[in-house]
Design a protein around this motif. Structure first.
Motif, PDB file in Angstrom:
ATOM      1  N   TRP A 137       0.836  -1.202   0.000  1.00  0.00           N
ATOM      2  CA  TRP A 137       0.000   0.000   0.000  1.00  0.00           C
ATOM      3  C   TRP A 137       0.873   1.255   0.000  1.00  0.00           C
ATOM      4  O   TRP A 137       0.632   2.190  -0.765  1.00  0.00           O
ATOM      5  N   ARG A 192       1.115   3.811  -3.130  1.00  0.00           N
ATOM      6  CA  ARG A 192       0.761   5.213  -2.886  1.00  0.00           C
ATOM      7  C   ARG A 192       1.879   6.152  -3.345  1.00  0.00           C
ATOM      8  O   ARG A 192       1.631   7.199  -3.933  1.00  0.00           O
ATOM      9  N   TYR A 222       2.858   4.728  -7.706  1.00  0.00           N
ATOM     10  CA  TYR A 222       1.927   4.135  -8.671  1.00  0.00           C
ATOM     11  C   TYR A 222       2.136   4.646 -10.086  1.00  0.00           C
ATOM     12  O   TYR A 222       2.031   3.887 -11.050  1.00  0.00           O
ATOM     13  N   TRP A 276      -5.086   0.862  -2.542  1.00  0.00           N
ATOM     14  CA  TRP A 276      -4.852   2.178  -3.112  1.00  0.00           C
ATOM     15  C   TRP A 276      -5.559   2.336  -4.458  1.00  0.00           C
ATOM     16  O   TRP A 276      -6.154   3.380  -4.734  1.00  0.00           O
ATOM     17  N   GLN A 321      -9.419   4.622  -6.528  1.00  0.00           N
ATOM     18  CA  GLN A 321      -9.018   5.532  -7.605  1.00  0.00           C
ATOM     19  C   GLN A 321      -9.659   5.180  -8.945  1.00  0.00           C
ATOM     20  O   GLN A 321      -9.454   5.896  -9.935  1.00  0.00           O
TER      21      GLN A 321
END
Length: 158
Positions: free
Chosen positions: A23, A27, A30, A106, A110
């Motif tokens: 994660w 974050r 990416y 994450w 999104q």
């Protein structure tokens, strides 16, 4: 030396550490990740399938008492190697599942704003399930490699 069964607590710890690390990495970085295909996520399924097949073969041999160093027997070292494979695979599966879950934590929120996140989600879900399948297959293989309980000889003790 007696080899103990894989502890579920160890697998949970692997899973949680990998989830948090993935994660954080997702974050932070990416935007530099390559696209995640469904095939990338599915890479552990063949290993899980091989381990399930091996488990059934070993289980049949153990139940038929065909373990030994005879000509048509399964050598005990082969069974010991299968246990080592199972223990390692259980940890790899837990870590892989954690990585994919951390990635999903994450990416999933999104999906509405990033097209790449929406495209990466299916591969990550497949990867999460593949890691879980590997853990299950590895624990099954480890279970199938156990020696049968020694029968008690009641007549010798009476």
């Amino acid at each position: 030396m007696k080899l103990s069964p894989t502890r579920v607590l160890d697998l949970v710890a692997d899973f949680l550490v990998a989830t948090i690390a993935a994660w954080i990495a997702t974050r932070v970085a990416y935007s530099s990740f390559p696209p995640i295909s469904v095939l990338a996520g599915a890479s552990l399924y063949p290993v899980a399938a091989i381990e399930v097949a091996l488990a059934f073969v070993i289980r049949a041999r153990v139940n038929d008492r065909e373990i030994g160093d005879g000509r048509h027997q399964l050598h005990p070292i082969t069974v010991a190697r299968a246990v080592a494979l199972a223990k390692a695979s259980a940890h790899v599966g837990a870590i892989a599942s954690g990585i994919w879950l951390g990635f999903l934590f994450w990416v999933f929120p999104q999906r509405g704003t990033l097209r790449a996140a929406a495209a990466d989600s299916p591969g990550a879900i497949v990867g999460l399930l593949a890691g879980a399948a590997l853990v299950g297959a590895a624990l099954w293989l480890e279970y199938c490699c156990r020696a049968p309980e020694d029968p008690t000889d009641d007549t010798a003790t009476t």
